[in-house]
Design a protein around this motif. Structure first.
Motif, PDB file in Angstrom:
ATOM      1  N   GLU A 198       7.266   2.787   6.147  1.00 29.00           N
ATOM      2  CA  GLU A 198       6.181   2.833   5.163  1.00 29.00           C
ATOM      3  C   GLU A 198       5.530   1.593   4.931  1.00 29.00           C
ATOM      4  OE1 GLU A 198       5.865   5.471   3.641  1.00 29.00           O
ATOM      5  OE2 GLU A 198       7.860   6.851   3.790  1.00 29.00           O
ATOM      6  N   ASN A 199       5.488   0.742   6.078  1.00 29.05           N
ATOM      7  CA  ASN A 199       4.837  -0.177   6.325  1.00 29.05           C
ATOM      8  C   ASN A 199       4.942  -1.416   5.386  1.00 29.05           C
ATOM      9  OD1 ASN A 199       2.831   0.854   8.275  1.00 29.05           O
ATOM     10  ND2 ASN A 199       2.171   2.047   6.801  1.00 29.05           N
ATOM     11  N   GLY A 200       6.307  -1.633   4.800  1.00 34.16           N
ATOM     12  CA  GLY A 200       6.678  -2.627   3.960  1.00 34.16           C
ATOM     13  C   GLY A 200       6.712  -3.780   4.806  1.00 34.16           C
ATOM     14  N   HIS A 201       7.043  -3.841   5.896  1.00 38.31           N
ATOM     15  CA  HIS A 201       7.098  -4.980   6.878  1.00 38.31           C
ATOM     16  C   HIS A 201       5.795  -5.714   6.875  1.00 38.31           C
ATOM     17  CE1 HIS A 201       6.096  -2.359   9.806  1.00 38.31           C
ATOM     18  NE2 HIS A 201       5.959  -3.232  10.841  1.00 38.31           N
ATOM     19  N   ILE A 202       4.429  -4.841   6.762  1.00 34.97           N
ATOM     20  CA  ILE A 202       3.469  -5.205   7.041  1.00 34.97           C
ATOM     21  C   ILE A 202       2.723  -5.889   5.611  1.00 34.97           C
ATOM     22  CG2 ILE A 202       0.933  -4.614   7.685  1.00 34.97           C
ATOM     23  CD1 ILE A 202       2.195  -2.697   9.483  1.00 34.97           C
ATOM     24  N   LEU A 203       2.887  -5.042   4.565  1.00 34.09           N
ATOM     25  CA  LEU A 203       2.302  -5.059   3.338  1.00 34.09           C
ATOM     26  C   LEU A 203       3.031  -6.285   2.484  1.00 34.09           C
ATOM     27  CD1 LEU A 203       1.867  -1.430   2.557  1.00 34.09           C
ATOM     28  CD2 LEU A 203       0.017  -2.869   3.473  1.00 34.09           C
ATOM     29  N   PHE A 204       4.412  -5.892   2.441  1.00 29.54           N
ATOM     30  CA  PHE A 204       5.356  -7.208   1.779  1.00 29.54           C
ATOM     31  C   PHE A 204       6.139  -7.786   2.944  1.00 29.54           C
ATOM     32  CE2 PHE A 204       4.216  -3.376  -0.881  1.00 29.54           C
ATOM     33  CZ  PHE A 204       3.463  -4.078  -1.827  1.00 29.54           C
ATOM     34  N   PRO A 205       5.712  -8.388   3.535  1.00 28.90           N
ATOM     35  CA  PRO A 205       6.630  -9.300   4.654  1.00 28.90           C
ATOM     36  C   PRO A 205       7.671 -10.127   3.969  1.00 28.90           C
ATOM     37  CG  PRO A 205       4.658 -10.011   4.883  1.00 28.90           C
ATOM     38  CD  PRO A 205       4.425  -9.098   3.695  1.00 28.90           C
ATOM     39  N   SER A 206       7.553 -10.824   3.245  1.00 27.65           N
ATOM     40  CA  SER A 206       8.574 -11.717   2.634  1.00 27.65           C
ATOM     41  C   SER A 206       9.733 -10.707   2.014  1.00 27.65           C
ATOM     42  CB  SER A 206       7.792 -12.504   1.376  1.00 27.65           C
ATOM     43  OG  SER A 206       7.155 -11.722   0.380  1.00 27.65           O
ATOM     44  N   ILE A 207       9.007  -9.460   1.176  1.00 25.28           N
ATOM     45  CA  ILE A 207      10.234  -8.990   0.698  1.00 25.28           C
ATOM     46  C   ILE A 207      11.120  -8.213   1.949  1.00 25.28           C
ATOM     47  CG2 ILE A 207      10.547  -6.786  -0.789  1.00 25.28           C
ATOM     48  CD1 ILE A 207       9.784  -8.970  -2.193  1.00 25.28           C
ATOM     49  N   TYR A 208      10.390  -7.820   2.686  1.00 30.78           N
ATOM     50  CA  TYR A 208      11.005  -7.145   3.980  1.00 30.78           C
ATOM     51  C   TYR A 208      12.197  -8.062   4.453  1.00 30.78           C
ATOM     52  CZ  TYR A 208      11.994  -4.764   8.549  1.00 30.78           C
ATOM     53  OH  TYR A 208      12.492  -4.223   9.459  1.00 30.78           O
ATOM     54  N   GLN A 237      -5.064 -12.962  11.737  1.00 26.94           N
ATOM     55  CA  GLN A 237      -4.135 -13.448  10.540  1.00 26.94           C
ATOM     56  C   GLN A 237      -4.878 -13.580   9.394  1.00 26.94           C
ATOM     57  OE1 GLN A 237      -1.013 -14.042  10.900  1.00 26.94           O
ATOM     58  NE2 GLN A 237      -0.965 -13.144  13.019  1.00 26.94           N
ATOM     59  N   GLU A 238      -6.201 -13.761   9.204  1.00 24.70           N
ATOM     60  CA  GLU A 238      -6.948 -13.768   7.970  1.00 24.70           C
ATOM     61  C   GLU A 238      -6.782 -12.362   7.319  1.00 24.70           C
ATOM     62  OE1 GLU A 238      -8.728 -14.836   4.641  1.00 24.70           O
ATOM     63  OE2 GLU A 238      -7.756 -16.081   5.989  1.00 24.70           O
ATOM     64  N   ALA A 239      -7.161 -11.459   8.033  1.00 22.68           N
ATOM     65  CA  ALA A 239      -7.213 -10.076   7.928  1.00 22.68           C
ATOM     66  C   ALA A 239      -5.910  -9.489   7.315  1.00 22.68           C
ATOM     67  CB  ALA A 239      -7.458  -9.150   8.952  1.00 22.68           C
ATOM     68  N   GLU A 240      -4.898 -10.013   7.825  1.00 17.89           N
ATOM     69  CA  GLU A 240      -3.336  -9.811   7.460  1.00 17.89           C
ATOM     70  C   GLU A 240      -2.955 -10.337   6.005  1.00 17.89           C
ATOM     71  OE1 GLU A 240      -0.252  -8.434  10.092  1.00 17.89           O
ATOM     72  OE2 GLU A 240      -2.160  -7.437   9.555  1.00 17.89           O
ATOM     73  N   LYS A 241      -3.632 -11.580   5.717  1.00 23.01           N
ATOM     74  CA  LYS A 241      -3.375 -12.129   4.617  1.00 23.01           C
ATOM     75  C   LYS A 241      -4.140 -11.325   3.522  1.00 23.01           C
ATOM     76  CE  LYS A 241      -4.090 -16.616   1.702  1.00 23.01           C
ATOM     77  NZ  LYS A 241      -4.798 -15.881   0.674  1.00 23.01           N
ATOM     78  N   LEU A 271      -4.788  -8.134   3.565  1.00 12.63           N
ATOM     79  CA  LEU A 271      -4.195  -6.701   3.235  1.00 12.63           C
ATOM     80  C   LEU A 271      -2.915  -7.122   2.551  1.00 12.63           C
ATOM     81  CD1 LEU A 271      -3.803  -4.088   4.313  1.00 12.63           C
ATOM     82  CD2 LEU A 271      -2.365  -4.865   6.093  1.00 12.63           C
ATOM     83  N   GLN A 272      -2.308  -8.247   2.686  1.00 11.83           N
ATOM     84  CA  GLN A 272      -0.843  -8.362   1.741  1.00 11.83           C
ATOM     85  C   GLN A 272      -1.218  -8.680   0.393  1.00 11.83           C
ATOM     86  OE1 GLN A 272       0.885 -11.534   4.196  1.00 11.83           O
ATOM     87  NE2 GLN A 272       1.059 -10.038   5.932  1.00 11.83           N
ATOM     88  N   ASP A 273      -2.466  -9.222   0.363  1.00 12.85           N
ATOM     89  CA  ASP A 273      -2.996  -9.908  -1.137  1.00 12.85           C
ATOM     90  C   ASP A 273      -3.476  -8.413  -1.844  1.00 12.85           C
ATOM     91  OD1 ASP A 273      -2.496 -12.297  -0.705  1.00 12.85           O
ATOM     92  OD2 ASP A 273      -4.582 -12.855  -0.408  1.00 12.85           O
ATOM     93  N   ALA A 274      -4.062  -7.642  -1.085  1.00 14.62           N
ATOM     94  CA  ALA A 274      -4.495  -6.174  -1.560  1.00 14.62           C
ATOM     95  C   ALA A 274      -3.493  -5.361  -2.048  1.00 14.62           C
ATOM     96  CB  ALA A 274      -5.326  -5.489  -0.475  1.00 14.62           C
ATOM     97  N   ALA A 275      -2.074  -5.325  -1.128  1.00 13.06           N
ATOM     98  CA  ALA A 275      -1.136  -4.691  -1.744  1.00 13.06           C
ATOM     99  C   ALA A 275      -0.390  -5.254  -2.837  1.00 13.06           C
ATOM    100  CB  ALA A 275       0.135  -4.653  -0.542  1.00 13.06           C
ATOM    101  N   ARG A 276      -0.427  -6.547  -2.757  1.00  8.96           N
ATOM    102  CA  ARG A 276       0.143  -7.184  -4.099  1.00  8.96           C
ATOM    103  C   ARG A 276      -0.540  -6.823  -5.301  1.00  8.96           C
ATOM    104  NH1 ARG A 276       1.433 -11.408  -0.513  1.00  8.96           N
ATOM    105  NH2 ARG A 276      -0.313 -12.298  -1.062  1.00  8.96           N
ATOM    106  N   SER A 310      -9.130  -4.873   0.227  1.00 12.60           N
ATOM    107  CA  SER A 310      -8.834  -4.242   1.185  1.00 12.60           C
ATOM    108  C   SER A 310     -10.056  -3.790   1.842  1.00 12.60           C
ATOM    109  CB  SER A 310      -8.378  -2.613   0.448  1.00 12.60           C
ATOM    110  OG  SER A 310      -9.292  -2.070  -0.294  1.00 12.60           O
ATOM    111  N   GLU A 311     -11.107  -3.878   1.291  1.00 11.55           N
ATOM    112  CA  GLU A 311     -12.496  -3.748   2.209  1.00 11.55           C
ATOM    113  C   GLU A 311     -12.448  -4.970   3.042  1.00 11.55           C
ATOM    114  OE1 GLU A 311     -16.061  -2.717   3.761  1.00 11.55           O
ATOM    115  OE2 GLU A 311     -14.362  -1.511   2.548  1.00 11.55           O
ATOM    116  N   ARG A 312     -12.241  -6.336   2.359  1.00 14.13           N
ATOM    117  CA  ARG A 312     -12.548  -7.527   3.103  1.00 14.13           C
ATOM    118  C   ARG A 312     -11.516  -7.640   4.243  1.00 14.13           C
ATOM    119  NH1 ARG A 312     -15.006 -11.635   5.333  1.00 14.13           N
ATOM    120  NH2 ARG A 312     -13.747 -13.387   5.350  1.00 14.13           N
ATOM    121  N   ALA A 313     -10.122  -7.027   4.153  1.00 11.25           N
ATOM    122  CA  ALA A 313      -9.389  -6.839   5.264  1.00 11.25           C
ATOM    123  C   ALA A 313      -9.696  -5.891   6.214  1.00 11.25           C
ATOM    124  CB  ALA A 313      -7.944  -6.223   4.871  1.00 11.25           C
ATOM    125  N   ARG A 314     -10.401  -4.740   5.885  1.00  9.91           N
ATOM    126  CA  ARG A 314     -10.980  -3.992   6.937  1.00  9.91           C
ATOM    127  C   ARG A 314     -12.049  -4.548   7.602  1.00  9.91           C
ATOM    128  NH1 ARG A 314     -14.584   0.101   7.993  1.00  9.91           N
ATOM    129  NH2 ARG A 314     -15.913  -0.746   6.172  1.00  9.91           N
TER     130      ARG A 314
END
Length: 482
Positions: A66-76, A145-149, A151-156, A170-174
């Motif tokens: 469910e992409n938890g390691h991408i969206l919430f890596p610290s939790i994963y 790496q900036e896109a990853e950050k 994306l994770q901020d959008a998830a939170r 999310s648009e910024r990440a895209r």
């Protein structure tokens, strides 16, 4: 006397000691049994703990899906650390049952959260996947790496119910993932494509593969133009970049084959025979027999037609299979409905039979007329000109009350037919009053609302002396499901 009591006590004591005496072999056997029982309990406990541990590993794998390691890596990674899971998913930790239960609840919650957030960020995750395929993590590391950050901020933000902020992030990440794609294309793909083209030219591609070379050079120019224009969100950029990579590698591979033909004259024959062998295997799947004497292009055309026909037949079979599945599902539903109806009918028949057995001793008839169950009393001995309930009818009426309770919530009709001579209008009114009196009696015994009970009085002339003055009562109950 004292001696007798003393002797009796001594005898009882010796008997007790003899009863408790156990041989060493018996004590050893009993000890082995207790040890075996304890080992069984320990083994069962270990199995339960292992099953819980396996469930936790499965939940962690589901979180990754469910992409938890991408969206919430610290939790994963926190869960991964607590479970002691290595790269192969094997656990090196033995957790307590309490901690296992706690982690299971938390993991199940985060799987649900990640599934919901992944649905919201599906479009961004798709663009991310394309960037990963273009190796943007390596060839456009900073932007990626900036896109990853972002994306994770959008998830939170989405998880914290900050929907507007989540959409902006999310648009910024895209946009950053698209930029990373373009940089990866510029830093890796374009360079590789130029190398492949130059190597192919060195092997004579301009003479031996001019059409493929022209296609690759055109794709290279198109991709360079799109990258230099800065239009990172142009869908053609990704598609044509992937096509450029494939065709550039194809050009080089083609020239390597052609070069091998020049070095070894028999290589061309071996290559063609190998190709024909592959075509034979493919043709056998569609019952086609190639005739290479007609030429390879003709064989390929005929095989293509055969494959097309096979695909059409397969599509028809799939459609037929889909239709049959739908019909089967409809039949299953119909059978389920019929079984349910049959069950209701059997239950109703059983209830009617039970009521008939209960009312038979009171000389109350029970019969079914269409959608109604009719309970009949040949005569209720009302006093002449009166609608008061006679005491001698109480037992029969109470039996009918029990029958009505079996069908609580159903519509009820109370019909009184007065048989006798006299004024028809008077008799009709008296019969109606008696029907209402019976209805009020039933309502005093059961919670029957007025909207569910009706009364009807009938006056009938009778020439026979035996039936004169009779008050025939019919209590009709509408059957359920009618």
């Amino acid at each position: 006397m004292k001696f007798a009591r003393w002797w009796l006590a001594l005898t009882l004591l010796l008997g007790s000691l003899n009863a408790q005496a156990v041989s060493p072999q018996q004590r050893l056997a009993a000890g082995k049994q207790r040890l075996a029982a304890r080992q069984q309990r320990l083994a069962a406990r270990q199995q339960r703990l292992a099953a819980k541990q396996q469930r936790l590993a499965e939940l962690l794998a589901q979180l990754r899906i469910e992409n938890g390691h991408i969206l919430f890596p610290s939790i994963y990674h926190s869960f991964q650390k607590q479970l002691g899971l290595g790269a192969a998913g094997d656990s090196s930790k033995q957790l307590s049952p309490e901690l296992q239960d706690q982690l299971r609840v938390e993991l199940e919650a985060w799987v649900r959260i990640s599934r919901e957030v992944s649905g919201f960020l599906a479009a961004v995750l798709e663009v991310r996947g394309e960037a990963v395929a273009l190796q943007a993590e390596e060839f456009a590391a900073d932007v990626f790496q900036e896109a990853e950050k972002q994306l994770q901020d959008a998830a939170r933000a989405y998880h914290q119910n900050q929907r507007k902020k989540a959409r902006q992030l999310s648009e910024r990440a895209r946009q950053l993932y698209l930029q990373a794609q373009a940089e990866a294309i510029r830093n890796r793909l374009l360079g590789e494509a130029r190398i492949f083209i130059q190597e192919s030219k060195d092997m004579g591609a301009e003479n031996y593969a001019p059409r493929t070379l022209a296609l690759v050079e055109t794709l290279l120019a198109d991709v360079e133009r799109l990258v230099n224009s800065g239009r990172y969100d142009d869908p053609n950029l990704t598609r044509r970049s992937q096509l450029l990579e494939e065709q550039a590698r194809h050009l080089l591979s083609l020239m390597q084959v052609i070069r091998s033909f020049h070095r070894d004259k028999a290589a061309a024959e071996a290559y063609l025979l190998e190709l024909e062998g592959g075509l034979d295997s493919l043709a056998a799947l569609v019952n086609y027999r190639p005739r290479y004497s007609q030429g390879l292009p003709q064989v390929i055309d005929e095989l293509s037609d055969a494959l097309h026909s096979f695909k059409n037949e397969l599509d028809q079979l799939r459609e037929e299979n889909r239709r049959l599945r739908e019909e089967n599902q409809a039949l299953r539903q119909q059978v389920a409905r019929l079984e349910k109806q049959l069950g209701r009918k059997r239950s109703l028949a059983s209830r009617i039979q039970r009521i008939g057995e209960m009312l038979a001793p009171r000389d109350i008839s029970v019969r079914q007329e269409g959608d109604w169950l009719v309970l009949g009393i040949d005569n209720v001995p009302f006093a002449p000109g009166s609608s008061a309930i006679p005491p001698e009818a109480e037992a029969a009426l109470q039996a009918i009350v029990h029958a009505l309770a079996e069908f609580a919530g159903q519509k009820v009709q109370v019909v009184v037919s007065l048989l006798g001579k006299g004024n028809p209008a008077y008799n009709q009114n008296l019969a109606q009053q008696r029907a209402r009196a019976l209805a009020h009696y039933f309502q005093s015994q059961l919670p029957i609302p007025d909207r569910l009970i009706e009364t009807l009085g009938e006056a009938r002339n009778s020439a026979g002396s035996n039936s004169r003055g009779l008050n025939r009562v019919a209590v009709k109950i509408q059957l359920p499901g009618r």
